[in-house]
Motif scaffolding. Structure first.
Motif, PDB file in Angstrom:
ATOM      1  N   LYS B  21       0.885  -1.152  -0.235  1.00 60.61           N
ATOM      2  CA  LYS B  21       0.170  -0.143  -0.069  1.00 60.61           C
ATOM      3  C   LYS B  21       0.914   1.172   0.035  1.00 60.61           C
ATOM      4  O   LYS B  21       1.847   1.365   0.969  1.00 60.61           O
ATOM      5  N   CYS B  58      -6.287  -2.508   5.283  1.00 62.19           N
ATOM      6  CA  CYS B  58      -6.371  -3.117   4.022  1.00 62.19           C
ATOM      7  C   CYS B  58      -7.098  -4.513   4.049  1.00 62.19           C
ATOM      8  O   CYS B  58      -7.451  -4.829   3.034  1.00 62.19           O
ATOM      9  N   PHE B  61     -10.516  -3.596   3.428  1.00 65.72           N
ATOM     10  CA  PHE B  61     -10.606  -2.813   2.304  1.00 65.72           C
ATOM     11  C   PHE B  61     -11.166  -1.256   2.961  1.00 65.72           C
ATOM     12  O   PHE B  61     -11.755  -0.771   1.970  1.00 65.72           O
ATOM     13  N   ARG B  64      -7.722   0.458   0.105  1.00 65.47           N
ATOM     14  CA  ARG B  64      -7.520  -0.195  -0.887  1.00 65.47           C
ATOM     15  C   ARG B  64      -6.042  -0.802  -0.953  1.00 65.47           C
ATOM     16  O   ARG B  64      -5.386   0.234  -1.538  1.00 65.47           O
ATOM     17  N   GLY B  78     -11.177  -9.245  -5.484  1.00 63.53           N
ATOM     18  CA  GLY B  78     -10.575  -8.110  -6.289  1.00 63.53           C
ATOM     19  C   GLY B  78     -10.643  -9.116  -7.742  1.00 63.53           C
ATOM     20  O   GLY B  78     -10.225  -9.994  -7.950  1.00 63.53           O
ATOM     21  N   TYR B  92     -11.691  -3.354  -7.651  1.00 64.29           N
ATOM     22  CA  TYR B  92     -12.336  -3.865  -6.620  1.00 64.29           C
ATOM     23  C   TYR B  92     -13.952  -3.465  -6.940  1.00 64.29           C
ATOM     24  O   TYR B  92     -14.030  -2.501  -7.021  1.00 64.29           O
ATOM     25  N   LEU B  97     -16.461  -5.932  -1.868  1.00 67.34           N
ATOM     26  CA  LEU B  97     -15.980  -5.360  -0.656  1.00 67.34           C
ATOM     27  C   LEU B  97     -17.024  -5.588   0.427  1.00 67.34           C
ATOM     28  O   LEU B  97     -16.611  -5.896   1.724  1.00 67.34           O
TER      29      LEU B  97
END
Lengths: 221, 269
Positions: B21, B58, B61, B64, B78, B92, B97
Motif C-alpha cells: 500500500k 487493508c 478494504f 484499498r 478483487g 475492486y 468489498l
C-alpha cells in the motif's frame, strides 16, 4: 415635523393586508419546498465523484447565488417566456426565480453538512457491510439534517423576506398590497410602517427559533 | 458459505500475499505475507508509522491495497487484470468489498458509533440493513450482544451519554452482531482514558475464550502478550519478526524487535 398621524384607517385595511399575508405565506412555502428539494439534488451533484456532475452542480450554485434575486424574478417573467414561447403567471415566475435562488443556497448548506460528517461515520457503517448508498441514507443524511437545521431555518427567514420582491411582478403579496394601499389612501407613513411591522411579526419567531436551536446545539456539542 | 463452523484444518481463513500500500510516493506496506487460521489471535505491534494500522485496514478494504492479494477463505478479493508487460492492476467491486466486510468485522480507535441512534439501534443497524433481518429479531439479537459486553441495561441510551469504554464496548457488540469470521481491532484502547482501558481489554479477552479469530493492532504490549497466539512485529512496512507470543516477547531473535519490546515497561527486564 408637524405631521398628523392617522392610524384609524389601518383597521380598515387589515383585511386587505391579511390577504397579502396569505399570499406571502403561500409564496414562502412554495419557494422553500421547491428550493430545498431541488437544492438537495444539486448538492448530490456537488459531492458526486464524477467531475462533470460536480461542475454542473457548481455552475448551478454560482449562477443562481450570484445573480440578484430581483433580476432572476424579472428575467423569468419578461425574458423566459420568449425562450419557451408561453407566458408565465406572475406567481409562477416569482416561485421559479426565488426557488432557484433558494436551491443554490440550500445546496451549499447540504454540501457543507455532508462534508462535515466525519470519515469515521462512513467507515463505521461500511465496516458492517453497508453500501455507500445505505451509509449515506441511514447514517450521513439524518445527521446532516440535524446539524443543519439552524442553517435551514435561517434560509427560511431569508426566503420569507425575499418574497417581497414578487411585488414588482404584481403578485398580490403583502408588499404589493401595502404599496397599492399607500397610494390609495395617500398614507405611506402609516401603511408602510404597518406592513413592516407585519413582516416583523411574521418573521421574528423564525429568527428566534433558529437562534434557539443554535444555542441548544452548541450546548449539546 | 456453510453455516457450521469448520474445524481448524490448517487452511487459513484470511491471508495476504505480498500486500502493498502506498499513499502517493510514500510506501507504507512493502509486501506483507500473513496467514490467519481459524481461532488465531494475532497481535500486530510496531512503532508509529510502521504501517500496522494500514495493514489492518487493508484486510477489510477500508484502504484499498495498491498491490498484492487478500485471500478470504481461499477466495482472492478483487479482479486482477494482467497487462501485456506482466504488470497487474486490481479493481475492486463495491459489492465484493461489502461481502468481505460482512465476514471481517472491525472495531476502530474512535468507536465510530452512530450518534443519532441509541445503542441497540447501533447494534441492529447491520442486521437490518445488511442482513435484512426482521426488526424484532434484530433487536433481540442486538440486546444479547449488548448484554454480552455488559451493557444490557443501556439499550435505549444514546452513545453521547456513555463513557468512552462503554462506547467501545457498544462498537464491539455492533461488530459481533454480524457474526464475523474474523474480527479486526484497530488500537481499540488508544483513545480511552487509562481507567477505562481495562473494561475494554477484558471484553476482548472474553472473546478470546470463545475461540474467535481476531487481529489486534495495539501499543499495549502487556495486553498483546496475554491476548495473542501469534505476534507480528512490523517495521518500515515489512514483517520484521513473527512468531508465537512467547517467542516474540520472551525471546526475540532480532535486535530491532528486542529494542522495541524492551521499551515497554512490562518487558524491560
Amino acid at each position: 415635523m408637524g405631521y398628523q398621524f392617522d392610524f384609524s384607517m389601518v383597521i380598515k385595511i387589515l383585511p386587505v393586508l391579511w390577504r397579502g399575508v396569505i399570499v406571502t405565506v403561500e409564496l414562502t412555502i412554495a419557494c422553500l419546498a421547491v428550493g430545498l428539494i431541488l437544492g438537495f439534488f444539486v448538492a448530490l451533484l456537488r459531492v458526486s465523484p464524477a467531475a462533470p456532475l460536480r461542475f454542473v452542480g457548481r455552475a448551478f450554485v454560482e449562477i443562481f447565488r450570484n445573480i440578484p434575486a430581483l433580476i432572476q424574478l424579472i428575467w423569468f417573467f419578461y425574458a423566459f417566456p420568449i425562450v419557451i414561447g408561453a407566458q408565465l403567471s406572475p406567481f409562477v415566475a416569482a416561485v421559479l426565480g426565488i426557488s432557484l435562488n433558494t436551491a443554490a443556497f440550500s445546496a451549499e448548506i447540504y454540501r457543507s453538512g455532508i462534508q462535515s460528517i466525519e470519515r469515521g461515520q462512513w467507515e463505521g457503517a461500511m465496516a458492517i457491510g453497508m453500501s455507500r448508498a445505505a451509509t449515506f441514507r441511514r447514517v450521513v443524511l439524518p445527521q446532516v439534517f440535524r446539524r443543519m437545521l439552524p442553517a435551514f431555518t435561517n434560509r427560511a427567514v431569508e426566503v420569507a423576506k425575499v418574497t417581497s420582491l414578487a411585488s414588482v411582478l404584481s403578485v398580490h403579496e403583502l408588499m404589493y398590497q401595502g404599496r397599492v394601499l399607500s397610494s390609495t389612501f395617500y398614507r405611506p407613513l402609516e401603511i408602510l410602517t404597518t406592513v413592516g411591522l407585519v413582516y416583523l411579526v411574521m418573521i421574528y419567531p423564525m429568527t428566534w427559533a433558529s437562534a434557539a436551536m443554535e444555542r441548544r446545539m452548541r450546548r449539546r456539542a | 458459505m456453510n453455516d457450521t463452523p469448520t474445524p481448524d484444518t490448517g487452511a487459513p481463513i484470511l491471508r495476504s500475499v505480498g500486500l502493498r500500500k502506498s499513499f502517493g510516493s510514500l510506501d507504507v506496506l512493502k509486501g506483507i505475507d500473513l496467514d490467519v487460521k481459524r481461532g488465531d489471535r494475532i497481535a500486530i505491534i510496531g512503532g508509529s508509522g510502521s504501517g500496522k494500522s494500514t495493514l489492518l485496514r487493508c484486510l477489510n478494504f477500508m484502504e484499498r491495497p495498491t498491490g498484492g492479494q487478500v485471500i478470504l477463505d481461499g477466495e482472492r478479493i478483487g479482479d486482477a487484470r494482467v497487462a501485456k508487460d506482466g504488470s497487474e492492476t486490481i479493481t475492486y467491486r463495491e459489492r465484493d468489498l461489502m461481502a468481505v466486510r460482512k465476514r471481517v468485522g472491525m472495531v476502530f480507535q474512535q468507536f465510530n458509533l452512530f450518534p443519532h441512534m441509541s445503542t441497540v439501534e447501533n447494534v441492529m443497524e447491520g442486521l437490518v440493513t445488511v442482513l435484512r433481518r426482521p426488526k424484532a429479531e434484530a433487536r433481540e439479537r442486538a440486546a444479547q450482544e449488548l448484554a454480552r459486553v455488559g451493557l444490557g441495561d443501556k439499550l435505549d441510551v444514546y452513545p453521547g451519554r456513555l463513557s468512552g469504554g462503554q462506547q467501545q464496548r457498544v462498537a464491539i457488540a455492533r461488530a459481533l452482531a454480524m457474526d464475523p469470521e474474523v474480527l479486526l481491532f484497530d488500537e481499540p484502547t488508544s483513545s480511552l482514558d487509562p481507567e477505562l482501558v481495562g473494561e475494554v481489554l477484558r471484553t476482548i479477552l472474553s472473546l478470546a475464550e470463545d475461540g474467535r479469530t481476531m487481529l489486534l493492532v495495539t501499543h499495549e504490549l502487556g495486553f498483546a502478550y496475554r491476548f495473542a497466539t501469534h505476534v507480528i512485529y512490523l517495521s518500515d512496512g515489512v514483517v520484521h519478526e513473527t512468531g508465537t507470543a512467547e517467542e516474540v516477547f520472551r525471546n526475540p531473535q532480532r535486535d530491532k524487535t528486542r529494542a522495541f519490546i524492551a521499551r515497554s515497561s512490562e518487558f524491560s527486564l
